[in-house]
Enzyme design. Sequence first.
Site, PDB file in Angstrom:
ATOM      1  N   ASP A 111      63.290 -27.087  39.781  1.00  0.00           N
ATOM      2  CA  ASP A 111      63.818 -28.004  40.784  1.00  0.00           C
ATOM      3  C   ASP A 111      62.866 -29.150  41.114  1.00  0.00           C
ATOM      4  OD1 ASP A 111      66.379 -26.935  41.274  1.00  0.00           O
ATOM      5  OD2 ASP A 111      65.495 -25.287  42.412  1.00  0.00           O
ATOM      6  N   ASP A 173      72.025 -25.701  37.640  1.00  0.00           N
ATOM      7  CA  ASP A 173      71.406 -26.670  38.554  1.00  0.00           C
ATOM      8  C   ASP A 173      70.429 -27.587  37.813  1.00  0.00           C
ATOM      9  OD1 ASP A 173      72.004 -24.016  39.525  1.00  0.00           O
ATOM     10  OD2 ASP A 173      71.294 -24.594  41.501  1.00  0.00           O
TER      11      ASP A 173
END
Length: 397
Positions: A111, A173
């Site tokens: 991330d 993601d």
Amino acid sequence: MNTTAPIVWQTEAWNWVVQQTSTTATVIQDQFPHVAEQGEYDRREAEWWTAGFWPGLLWLVHSTPARPNSATDSSTQEQAINNRIDVSAWAESCEVQLEQCLYDPEKVDHDLGFTWLLSGVAHYRLSGNLESRRRGLLAANLLAARYNVRGRYIRAWNFGSTFMDTRGVAIIDSMMNLPLLYWASKETGDPRYQALAIEHADTIAKEFVREDHSICHAVEFDPFTGEKVKEHGGQGFAPGSAWARGTAWALHGFALSYAYTGEQRYLEIAKQTAQFFLTELGEDIVPFWDFRAPDEHRIAWDSSAAAIAASGLLELARHVPEQEQSFYQRAGELLVQGLYEQFSSRETGGEGLISKGTVHYPEQKYLNVSIIYGDYFFAEALVKLQGKQGLFTPEAY
């Protein structure tokens, strides 16, 4: 839904976002909110994966001030215009705190794009700050270092697990984090970052995108051989289900990969995923947390999925052939307008912008609450409706 005066509602909505975020910023300042239960945002550590969304929201508000609305002259709009707060110092302070995570390998994961595109890279693009550029490139190097050459994927998490080998796990993601690598190649002229991003995107396309255009959340590979082991349900109901936010990540992420690379296969996947999302959504604005959740589990919604998809649809509209643009543009507009009119906190109060978001239904974590990334993508979609671009795009400011 009232759609007779879109320019009026868009200006009204953005002015409200500026006012609401500025007011909340006087409370949160340079801390890191995640979810708002009972209307009040919590505070998380800088290494938490959502830490970039608050400075990202602050940069959006800082760079796109409220504007007069010729059709209406509400007190909210006047207040947003006349009492504007400079939130940039808090965004800069967040960035300085986030830098400390870059020096601990246990505090960074896939991330890094969410964190640094919305903090350091946004700051650099807006101001030319070279320290911010340095931080962004350091983050890109750390993201590239997570690439598994055997399986051609970027490893997701660091934590251990009793039911999967997380050394071999990639998640959907990740598609939204690839723009950090694309940016690094563009910024430095070094093609390696983009090459890794393309190889990872191709693995996601092969292993995560199903024949019916639904999307799985997590895939486990053998970290030594690179062979696919199995699909995991992740934050969806089960393997084979259709987690709504994961679908939105794919829609938006593949559209962004096309924006950076021009590879037609990414555009086609984005279009197919968009069609799946919109078909499953039907006449609703906010989906249930999983499109395939059994009836007894349809008690949680996810407005963040709608916001991510809305911004992704507006991104997609920029890249499809001219005769297709109005379809995606209108679909994105309707989602944003619905979120503003039906799910914003204008009437209910609280620090969040939109309600009815769900973080992790299988673990029963934070159901039907405001979530900072839902707020960010809602604001980003409104910025796009004003002719600007979000912080993930090649043309961002």
